[in-house]
Motif scaffolding. Structure first.
Motif, PDB file in Angstrom:
ATOM      1  N   PRO A  23      -2.650   4.382 -19.095  1.00 40.60           N
ATOM      2  CA  PRO A  23      -1.581   4.035 -18.463  1.00 40.60           C
ATOM      3  C   PRO A  23      -1.785   2.748 -17.586  1.00 40.60           C
ATOM      4  O   PRO A  23      -2.750   2.184 -17.295  1.00 40.60           O
ATOM      5  N   ILE A  24      -0.361   1.997 -17.610  1.00 44.05           N
ATOM      6  CA  ILE A  24      -0.447   0.918 -16.759  1.00 44.05           C
ATOM      7  C   ILE A  24      -0.322   1.175 -15.354  1.00 44.05           C
ATOM      8  O   ILE A  24       0.521   1.574 -14.666  1.00 44.05           O
ATOM      9  N   LEU A  25      -1.489   0.799 -14.725  1.00 42.36           N
ATOM     10  CA  LEU A  25      -1.372   1.491 -13.355  1.00 42.36           C
ATOM     11  C   LEU A  25      -0.959   0.352 -12.225  1.00 42.36           C
ATOM     12  O   LEU A  25      -1.459  -0.693 -11.849  1.00 42.36           O
ATOM     13  N   ARG A  26       0.185   0.574 -11.987  1.00 51.82           N
ATOM     14  CA  ARG A  26       1.220  -0.419 -11.234  1.00 51.82           C
ATOM     15  C   ARG A  26       2.126   0.579 -10.245  1.00 51.82           C
ATOM     16  O   ARG A  26       2.697   1.239 -10.771  1.00 51.82           O
ATOM     17  N   ARG A  27       2.247   0.004  -8.922  1.00 50.32           N
ATOM     18  CA  ARG A  27       2.941   0.448  -8.065  1.00 50.32           C
ATOM     19  C   ARG A  27       3.423  -0.769  -7.218  1.00 50.32           C
ATOM     20  O   ARG A  27       2.819  -1.527  -6.938  1.00 50.32           O
ATOM     21  N   ALA A  28       4.632  -0.781  -7.087  1.00 51.88           N
ATOM     22  CA  ALA A  28       5.403  -1.875  -6.362  1.00 51.88           C
ATOM     23  C   ALA A  28       5.532  -1.667  -4.943  1.00 51.88           C
ATOM     24  O   ALA A  28       5.557  -2.817  -4.230  1.00 51.88           O
ATOM     25  N   ASP A  29       5.626  -0.663  -4.452  1.00 55.25           N
ATOM     26  CA  ASP A  29       5.579  -0.651  -3.054  1.00 55.25           C
ATOM     27  C   ASP A  29       4.450  -0.807  -2.321  1.00 55.25           C
ATOM     28  O   ASP A  29       3.265  -0.317  -2.564  1.00 55.25           O
ATOM     29  N   ARG A  30       4.521  -1.675  -1.199  1.00 52.29           N
ATOM     30  CA  ARG A  30       3.480  -2.029  -0.030  1.00 52.29           C
ATOM     31  C   ARG A  30       1.963  -2.136  -0.808  1.00 52.29           C
ATOM     32  O   ARG A  30       1.278  -1.353  -0.915  1.00 52.29           O
ATOM     33  N   PRO A  31       1.957  -3.428  -1.320  1.00 55.02           N
ATOM     34  CA  PRO A  31       0.729  -3.702  -2.084  1.00 55.02           C
ATOM     35  C   PRO A  31      -0.317  -3.588  -1.349  1.00 55.02           C
ATOM     36  O   PRO A  31      -0.553  -3.996  -0.106  1.00 55.02           O
ATOM     37  N   VAL A  32      -1.275  -3.042  -1.821  1.00 53.17           N
ATOM     38  CA  VAL A  32      -2.729  -2.806  -0.976  1.00 53.17           C
ATOM     39  C   VAL A  32      -3.519  -4.225  -0.821  1.00 53.17           C
ATOM     40  O   VAL A  32      -3.515  -5.175  -1.826  1.00 53.17           O
ATOM     41  N   ALA A  33      -4.049  -4.446   0.440  1.00 53.99           N
ATOM     42  CA  ALA A  33      -4.824  -5.617   0.736  1.00 53.99           C
ATOM     43  C   ALA A  33      -6.016  -5.808  -0.066  1.00 53.99           C
ATOM     44  O   ALA A  33      -6.650  -4.790  -0.545  1.00 53.99           O
TER      45      ALA A  33
END
Length: 326
Positions: A23-33
């Motif tokens: 899967p495309i591992l993408r989440r838009a909320d609160r990008p991890v540093a």
């Protein structure tokens, strides 16, 4: 085991499908540093190295905490595909380490859950080598739990996933197969698989395999000892244990103390099968000295083996040491 039969086969199919099309591992909320990602990766690598220098029980506690932390980072933060892959890989490595420690302590049911988690995380990252390692370890887990047929099913999946593995991984897969065939009392298939494992390690190394740095001649000798013991040939098993444990006696072993202790436990089984009680006590002494404090799981297993022979002075002495180690 918690997962077997149709459920295990379904899990394998899902894992192979995910690796083939991650899967495309993408989440838009609160990008991890970025610093957090690098820290998680560093911790995963460091934990692997600590297996060679720390007692396994406290290391397991730290690894579980780090796995919880990594899972929290994945759950509570956003990330792009590259970052997501890095985090899932780290989670797979840490979960696999937890499984290895539990298995080394003889806790195969607890190891299973971590190996399944390691496979899921590796599949999400599309990481073939990481998934192969976890599949191979889960196969040995099933074999040790009395499920050698399920183990062979897992190994078949591993070969589908990687028809041309590295020489180290090929040696691992053949060795796991030899162990399963030995459990099925198929000496022909088992010895053939052992020959294939030895041949694999004799091949020139063409790919770097950071995960399997300790898969060498010492590693192979120890596993062959275990397999011959399963085949009911303790004398032949001891020939392999004697060769593989030479590095331990000289202080130049390439294996983590936990795996050395498991090999010494098998050597104890072989000595007891041959009626060599004093030698079994001596091997137990060697195991005790590997740790600042021997893990209770290992202590229990050594005591179970030796307790029927407690009238022998050498055994009584080492049993007292085992009490102190709890």
């Amino acid at each position: 085991m918690a997962m077997s039969g149709a459920a295990l086969r379904h899990f394998i199919r899902q894992a192979l499908a995910t690796i083939a099309d991650p899967p495309i591992l993408r989440r838009a909320d609160r990008p991890v540093a970025p610093g957090i990602v690098a820290l998680v990766e560093t911790r995963a690598r460091t934990l692997q190295e600590m297996l060679f220098v720390l007692d396994p029980a406290p290391l397991l506690s730290v690894a579980r905490t780090d796995l919880d932390l990594t899972t929290m980072v994945l759950t509570d933060n956003g990330f792009d595909p590259v970052t997501g892959t890095r985090l899932y890989l780290a989670a797979s490595e840490i979960a696999g380490l937890c499984g290895t420690i539990h298995a080394g302590l003889g806790e195969v049911a607890l190891a299973e859950g971590y190996y399944l988690g390691a496979i899921r995380a590796a599949a999400s990252a599309g990481a073939v080598q990481q998934a192969l390692t976890a599949l191979a370890n889960l196969a040995l887990d099933h074999s040790d739990a009395g499920d050698p047929g399920e183990a062979l099913t897992l190994l078949e999946a591993a070969r589908v996933l990687a028809p041309y593995p590295t020489r180290e991984m090929a040696a691992v897969l053949h060795t796991r197969a030899a162990h399963s065939h030995a459990r099925l009392n198929d000496i022909t298939a088992s010895t053939h698989a052992m020959d294939q494992a030895a041949s694999a390690l004799e091949q020139p190394s063409t790919q770097e395999s950071n995960q399997l740095g300790n898969v060498d001649e010492e590693w192979l000798s120890r596993h062959m000892g275990n397999i011959w013991l399963e085949l009911g040939q303790p004398k032949r098993a001891l020939e392999h244990f004697a060769s593989s444990l030479t590095g331990l006696s000289s202080g130049h072993s390439t294996q983590p103390p936990l795996l050395s202790a498991r090999s010494l436990l098998s050597a104890v089984d072989a000595y007891l099968a041959l009626g060599e009680i004093d030698a079994a006590a001596h091997s137990t002494h060697q195991a005790v000295t590997l740790f600042h404090r021997m893990p209770p799981g290992l202590t229990r297993q050594y005591r179970q083996r030796l307790h029927p022979h407690r009238a022998v002075p050498a055994v009584l002495e080492v049993l007292e040491r085992l009490v102190e180690a709890i």
